[in-house]
Design an enzyme around this catalytic site. Sequence first.
Site, PDB file in Angstrom:
ATOM      1  N   GLY A  35      -1.111 -91.572 -60.476  1.00  0.00           N
ATOM      2  CA  GLY A  35      -2.223 -91.403 -59.523  1.00  0.00           C
ATOM      3  C   GLY A  35      -1.711 -90.854 -58.205  1.00  0.00           C
TER       4      GLY A  35
ATOM      5  CE  LYS B 108     -15.244-105.903 -54.948  1.00  0.00           C
ATOM      6  NZ  LYS B 108     -13.932-105.520 -54.412  1.00  0.00           N
TER       7      LYS B 108
ATOM      8  N   GLY C 219      -4.000 -90.446 -55.371  1.00  0.00           N
ATOM      9  CA  GLY C 219      -5.104 -90.610 -54.433  1.00  0.00           C
ATOM     10  C   GLY C 219      -4.606 -91.391 -53.227  1.00  0.00           C
ATOM     11  CG  ASN C 220      -6.117 -94.509 -49.710  1.00  0.00           C
ATOM     12  OD1 ASN C 220      -5.006 -94.900 -49.367  1.00  0.00           O
ATOM     13  ND2 ASN C 220      -7.178 -94.673 -48.956  1.00  0.00           N
ATOM     14  CB  VAL C 221      -3.113 -96.613 -53.912  1.00  0.00           C
ATOM     15  CG1 VAL C 221      -1.951 -97.562 -54.170  1.00  0.00           C
ATOM     16  CG2 VAL C 221      -4.338 -97.385 -53.422  1.00  0.00           C
ATOM     17  N   GLY C 222      -1.618 -93.904 -54.393  1.00  0.00           N
ATOM     18  CA  GLY C 222      -0.471 -93.196 -54.967  1.00  0.00           C
ATOM     19  C   GLY C 222       0.197 -92.259 -53.973  1.00  0.00           C
TER      20      GLY C 222
HETATM   21  P1  NAD Z   1      -8.436 -92.676 -55.338  1.00  0.00           P
HETATM   22  O1  NAD Z   1      -9.778 -92.376 -55.898  1.00  0.00           O
HETATM   23  O2  NAD Z   1      -8.119 -92.286 -53.945  1.00  0.00           O
HETATM   24  O3  NAD Z   1      -7.287 -92.027 -56.275  1.00  0.00           O
HETATM   25  C1  NAD Z   1      -7.241 -92.190 -57.657  1.00  0.00           C
HETATM   26  C2  NAD Z   1      -6.226 -91.212 -58.228  1.00  0.00           C
HETATM   27  O4  NAD Z   1      -6.099 -91.456 -59.619  1.00  0.00           O
HETATM   28  C3  NAD Z   1      -6.596 -89.737 -58.081  1.00  0.00           C
HETATM   29  O5  NAD Z   1      -5.442 -89.019 -57.734  1.00  0.00           O
HETATM   30  C4  NAD Z   1      -7.040 -89.342 -59.493  1.00  0.00           C
HETATM   31  O6  NAD Z   1      -6.813 -87.965 -59.773  1.00  0.00           O
HETATM   32  C5  NAD Z   1      -6.087 -90.197 -60.295  1.00  0.00           C
HETATM   33  N1  NAD Z   1      -6.477 -90.394 -61.698  1.00  0.00           N
HETATM   34  C6  NAD Z   1      -7.702 -90.535 -62.243  1.00  0.00           C
HETATM   35  N2  NAD Z   1      -7.587 -90.690 -63.586  1.00  0.00           N
HETATM   36  C7  NAD Z   1      -6.254 -90.653 -63.857  1.00  0.00           C
HETATM   37  C8  NAD Z   1      -5.490 -90.756 -65.038  1.00  0.00           C
HETATM   38  N3  NAD Z   1      -6.061 -90.945 -66.215  1.00  0.00           N
HETATM   39  N4  NAD Z   1      -4.140 -90.692 -64.931  1.00  0.00           N
HETATM   40  C9  NAD Z   1      -3.541 -90.512 -63.749  1.00  0.00           C
HETATM   41  N5  NAD Z   1      -4.205 -90.398 -62.595  1.00  0.00           N
HETATM   42  C10 NAD Z   1      -5.545 -90.464 -62.654  1.00  0.00           C
HETATM   43  O7  NAD Z   1      -8.254 -94.256 -55.567  1.00  0.00           O
HETATM   44  P2  NAD Z   1      -7.325 -95.246 -54.737  1.00  0.00           P
HETATM   45  O8  NAD Z   1      -8.080 -95.772 -53.585  1.00  0.00           O
HETATM   46  O9  NAD Z   1      -5.989 -94.633 -54.578  1.00  0.00           O
HETATM   47  O10 NAD Z   1      -7.241 -96.467 -55.774  1.00  0.00           O
HETATM   48  C11 NAD Z   1      -6.371 -96.444 -56.889  1.00  0.00           C
HETATM   49  C12 NAD Z   1      -6.275 -97.854 -57.456  1.00  0.00           C
HETATM   50  O11 NAD Z   1      -5.822 -98.748 -56.446  1.00  0.00           O
HETATM   51  C13 NAD Z   1      -7.590 -98.461 -57.971  1.00  0.00           C
HETATM   52  O12 NAD Z   1      -7.269 -99.318 -59.047  1.00  0.00           O
HETATM   53  C14 NAD Z   1      -8.070 -99.302 -56.808  1.00  0.00           C
HETATM   54  O13 NAD Z   1      -8.925-100.355 -57.229  1.00  0.00           O
HETATM   55  C15 NAD Z   1      -6.731 -99.837 -56.318  1.00  0.00           C
HETATM   56  N6  NAD Z   1      -6.785-100.321 -54.925  1.00  0.00           N
HETATM   57  C16 NAD Z   1      -7.085 -99.469 -53.902  1.00  0.00           C
HETATM   58  C17 NAD Z   1      -7.085 -99.946 -52.602  1.00  0.00           C
HETATM   59  C18 NAD Z   1      -7.364 -99.023 -51.454  1.00  0.00           C
HETATM   60  O14 NAD Z   1      -7.250 -99.484 -50.294  1.00  0.00           O
HETATM   61  N7  NAD Z   1      -7.663 -97.760 -51.666  1.00  0.00           N
HETATM   62  C19 NAD Z   1      -6.822-101.310 -52.339  1.00  0.00           C
HETATM   63  C20 NAD Z   1      -6.492-102.149 -53.419  1.00  0.00           C
HETATM   64  C21 NAD Z   1      -6.476-101.638 -54.707  1.00  0.00           C
END
Ligand code: NAD
Length: 366
Positions: free
Chosen positions: A178, A73, A180-183
């Site tokens: 959530g 990392k 975002g990307n994952v949700g």
């Molecule tokens: P993102 O920034 O695209 O989305 C995050 C989402 O969470 C947004 O919709 C935001 O509005 C929402 N959010 C913020 N605070 C909140 C709350 N209190 N309650 C509910 N929703 C809330 O992030 P992402 O890339 O989707 O990542 C989300 C998680 O997945 C993180 O823990 C990240 O470490 C993990 N992750 C992501 C990836 C990836 O490829 N993107 C890979 C492995 C793990």
Amino acid sequence: MPNFDEFGPEKIFEVYDPKSGMHGFLVIDNTARGPGKGGIRMTPTVDKEEVCRLARAMTLKCALADLPFGGAKGGIIADDKKISKEKKKEIVEAFSDALKPVCPSQYVSAPDMNMAEEEMRWFANKNGSMKACTGKPSDMGGIPHELGSTGIGVFYATKVAVEHMNLDMKKLKVAVEGFGNVGWFAAKWISDHGAKLIAVSDSKGVIYNKDGLDFDKLDEVKKKTGTVTNYKPGEVLASEKILDVDADVLITAAIPDLIKEKDVNRLKFKLIVEGSNIPTTPEIEEKLHKKGILVIPDFVANAGGVISSYVEYIGGTADDMFKLVEEKITKNTKIVLEEAKKKNVTPRSCAFEIAKKRVIESMKRI
Ligand code: NAD
């Protein structure tokens, strides 16, 4: 002080460039299975200990996904919101320059917090090798994370768990924390496969409708207004109330430490799939296990991103990525769940043992 043990960390670099002011860390935790893989995060608070913990998580995630990568990392101390794009480029290039002796031979980078495909372009160009990092823009042969590898993988982990529990996907009520990307991808794929999405949250709150939310409409509302809470018809709840909705499945995809000790007794989900990183602690997962709630741990469920990185690393296409994410997440979730059932332990402790064994076997071979 970092915690040195039987795996590592093998190397810890602290690098500083007086000209740009770049100050960062690279931790290569373990390279027995291949070059250390792990993203770079840029935050004002990142420190050596945090980078060490994240590097270890990557060792375990890559071993469990059975990828030929070790764990590593990177971290750069800077406030992304307070510096110009030019300054950020200068800092990322200085970091890349400083890591040249070990990248890409022992370390392959990727984006993490506040780093995305453009930063990877700067990193790879300065390094001089396209193998220096993954998550590059597609014009450089990259496979952007925006194609949904992680969220789609979270869906496959959910599907395996649902079958393991003899539940019917089409009768399930699902909540997603959530959007975002994952949700977004997890919610889309689960509703496309017939489950009923009854609650989705973002930073503004939860939108809840016991009769179901229409995914396309939800997507439109989020894009137009910036939050899912403007969806109608539905009840708007505070963000933390996502834990109280009457869903069978909770998919986490936002904040760390969502589920705290005090929440254990009130949770009624049958299954929790950790799409986000560290949404709770192993101790709380143990309590949820005793309560009969199945939890698919983060480093099993959200490995789609690193699987996508591997496909990019070997020069594969987006189609190859979709196939491999399905194959690996399905296989690994099944192995972990079957072992956990046999031993009556949490899926996390089982996944940890499998990953540990793979790393130890590789260490014996070198
Ligand atoms: P993102 O920034 O695209 O989305 C995050 C989402 O969470 C947004 O919709 C935001 O509005 C929402 N959010 C913020 N605070 C909140 C709350 N209190 N309650 C509910 N929703 C809330 O992030 P992402 O890339 O989707 O990542 C989300 C998680 O997945 C993180 O823990 C990240 O470490 C993990 N992750 C992501 C990836 C990836 O490829 N993107 C890979 C492995 C793990």
